[in-house]
Design an enzyme around this catalytic site. Structure first.
Site, PDB file in Angstrom:
ATOM      1  N   ASP A  32       0.827  -1.215   0.000  1.00  0.00           N
ATOM      2  CA  ASP A  32       0.000   0.000   0.000  1.00  0.00           C
ATOM      3  C   ASP A  32       0.858   1.260   0.000  1.00  0.00           C
ATOM      4  O   ASP A  32       0.420   2.323   0.424  1.00  0.00           O
ATOM      5  CB  ASP A  32      -0.941   0.000   1.202  1.00  0.00           C
ATOM      6  CG  ASP A  32      -0.188  -0.005   2.531  1.00  0.00           C
ATOM      7  OD1 ASP A  32       0.989  -0.426   2.541  1.00  0.00           O
ATOM      8  OD2 ASP A  32      -0.758   0.407   3.540  1.00  0.00           O
ATOM      9  N   GLU A  33       2.085   1.150  -0.514  1.00  0.00           N
ATOM     10  CA  GLU A  33       2.996   2.298  -0.573  1.00  0.00           C
ATOM     11  C   GLU A  33       3.143   2.792  -2.008  1.00  0.00           C
ATOM     12  O   GLU A  33       3.227   1.999  -2.952  1.00  0.00           O
ATOM     13  CB  GLU A  33       4.368   1.930  -0.007  1.00  0.00           C
ATOM     14  CG  GLU A  33       4.418   1.819   1.505  1.00  0.00           C
ATOM     15  CD  GLU A  33       5.841   1.698   2.009  1.00  0.00           C
ATOM     16  OE1 GLU A  33       6.208   2.408   2.961  1.00  0.00           O
ATOM     17  OE2 GLU A  33       6.596   0.883   1.429  1.00  0.00           O
TER      18      GLU A  33
END
Length: 374
Positions: free
Chosen positions: A281-282
């Protein structure tokens, strides 16, 4: 043939001698008999010469027939070739075209004759075509014409331009240059290359560029900023509490949520900016050609605002926040590795200060790194 003329001259001389003898008066029987013998010899020579001419004529007919067979065979091979083939003069005027190139251009085969090849190239490719012909003229003045291969495009009567690979060879016929253009459709090859490139440099889930793209892009962006005396912002983005949603609702919901987040983030950026999925989720954001800090602040504000409305995934209404850590070139680092490391440290500072916010890198963060969880 020279031997034939020699024999004819000899027969002519003997015939003249026979005429002189026959005109002597009074006619002597012995002389007449000798003249008749010479006449028979002359007739034999003429008969032999006639037979030899017949044989030579037959040989010429056989040779002509063989040439016609070879011409017909070449014409068949020319038209049955799977790749396009053109013959032109040294100015690019088409003199011959096979079935394959006519089909590729969607034109009748005979309509290509006496047309300039340049007409079937996209406008933006024609300058290179003129340069090629100019170089061929220059090379032909000093040495044998070279073999050249390059990739370009041709434009059919309908539809988009077609990617082709052209191999150009040249020959001389009666002192004049003839150009031979072997044209191969590489559309499928280009599609495969584009697919491989996309798989290598783009994230399959979100469609965003991936780490490999960032590794190629960021050094160039920094070099350009250095030349133009502008700034670059490198930001790490991390979704707040995404792991809890992913673990609770499943990876299918998590993947759809990541895709929707990527779409909203992309709409907050300028054309010259780059958004990369770093992993999980980066994300990494690169803002180029900056002249003022206000541009970075306004972009970060737009990103936070864009994620405020709920996300609709299947039957779920989900809230999602994001934390950002930002490092600036050249203030916070002169190379990609340093900027990414400092942006990551600033990201953890943002998470430590309440999440759903952004922080710029401060030198003191390097001495006391923070590691809050997502």
């Amino acid at each position: 043939m020279n031997m034939m003329f020699t024999r004819i001259d000899a027969v002519q001389q003997r015939a003249l001698l026979l005429r002189d003898r026959a005109s002597e008066s009074p006619i002597q029987p012995g002389l007449l008999a000798s003249a008749l013998d010479d006449l028979n010899l002359v007739l034999d020579e003429l008969r032999a010469a006639h037979e030899e001419l017949i044989e030579q004529n037959q040989a010429l007919l056989d040779y002509r027939s063989q040439l016609e067979i070879e011409r017909h065979r070449y014409h068949e091979l020319f038209n049955l070739a799977p790749d396009g083939y053109l013959v032109s003069d040294d100015k690019g005027m088409i003199q011959a075209a096979n079935v394959a190139i006519a089909a590729l251009l969607q034109l009748p085969q005979e309509s290509l004759i006496d047309k300039p090849l340049m007409l079937f190239l996209p406008i933006q490719k024609r300058a290179g075509f003129y340069d090629l012909l100019t170089q061929l003229h220059q090379d032909s003045a000093s040495r044998a014409l070279p073999l050249k291969t390059w990739e370009t495009q041709i434009t059919p009567r309908q539809g988009p331009a077609i990617d082709v690979a052209i191999t150009l060879s040249a020959s001389r016929e009666e002192g004049e240059a003839r150009l031979h253009w072997l044209i191969r459709d590489i559309t499928r090859q280009k599609q495969i290359e584009a697919k491989i490139h996309h798989q290598a440099f783009y994230d399959q889930l979100t469609g965003l560029p991936n780490r490999a793209s960032l590794e190629t892009y960021l050094p160039k962006a920094l070099a350009q900023a250095d030349r133009q005396k502008t700034q670059v912002a490198v930001a790490f983005l991390d979704l707040d509490r995404f792991k809890a949603i992913n673990d609770t609702l499943g990876h299918s919901v998590g993947d759809q949520l990541l895709y929707q987040v990527a779409q909203r983030l992309a709409h907050c950026l300028r054309q010259e900016d780059l958004l990369v999925r770093w992993g999980g989720d980066e994300f990494v954001l690169v803002l180029s050609r900056l002249t003022a800090m206000e541009s970075v602040v306004s972009t970060c504000d737009r990103i936070l605002e864009s994620l405020q409305p709920n996300f609709s995934v299947e039957d779920h209404r989900l809230l999602m926040g994001v934390s950002l850590g930002i490092a600036l070139f050249p203030q916070h680092g002169s190379n990609p590795a340093t900027l990414l490391r400092h942006a990551d440290q600033a990201l953890y500072e943002a998470k430590h200060n309440g999440r759903n916010t952004y922080r710029f890198y401060q030198p003191e963060l390097s001495a006391h790194p923070l590691n809050p969880t997502s």
